[in-house]
Design an enzyme around this catalytic site. Structure first.
Site: not given
Length: 144
Positions: A43, A106-107
């Site tokens: 992240d 997911n990004h």
């Protein structure tokens, strides 16, 4: 320095790194196998400062230490230095192909990137001519 290297003046740098990383990723299995000892991070979301602090606090990959590095997705979107972050991570993957693992999150999905800012960051940094081209190139790398 990284902002300078990943600007339109050095557009070929990010394109070359991305092309080499794409070819490398296409030769490796989809399931990353990292052995202990291992450091796992995730992240980063385009926060170059966070990535640099991680490398400062935990060291950086070397040929000698046997440490594996896993970056668990969400490399881009939201942050102010998205191209620099993905450029640095892809560079680490190219230099240490069997020690650095980039696990797509997911990004690293086209619709997420269009919605949450990576496409805009490419266009802002590289302009309307080159931004979409680099965006497509990096998306191709994410899709591997």
């Amino acid at each position: 320095l990284l902002s300078y290297l990943f600007s339109t003046e050095y557009l070929d740098t990010i394109m070359l790194i991305t092309n080499v990383a794409c070819k490398l990723l296409s030769t490796q299995p989809a399931l990353a196998v990292a052995r202990a000892p291992c450091k796992i991070f995730g992240d980063i979301h385009g926060q170059l400062r966070d990535l640099l602090l991680i490398l400062f606090a935990f060291g950086s990959p070397t040929e000698d230490d046997g440490m594996h590095w896993v970056f668990n997705g969400d490399f881009v979107d939201r942050g102010t230095h998205q191209l620099e972050v993905i450029g640095l991570l892809l560079s680490l993957k190219v230099v240490f192909p069997d020690r650095v693992w980039l696990v797509r999150g997911n990004h690293e999905d086209r619709s997420m990137n269009e919605r949450y800012g990576f496409l805009d960051a490419c266009n802002k940094s590289l302009g309307g001519d080159f931004g979409p081209k680099v965006f497509e190139l990096i998306q191709g790398c994410f899709d591997r």
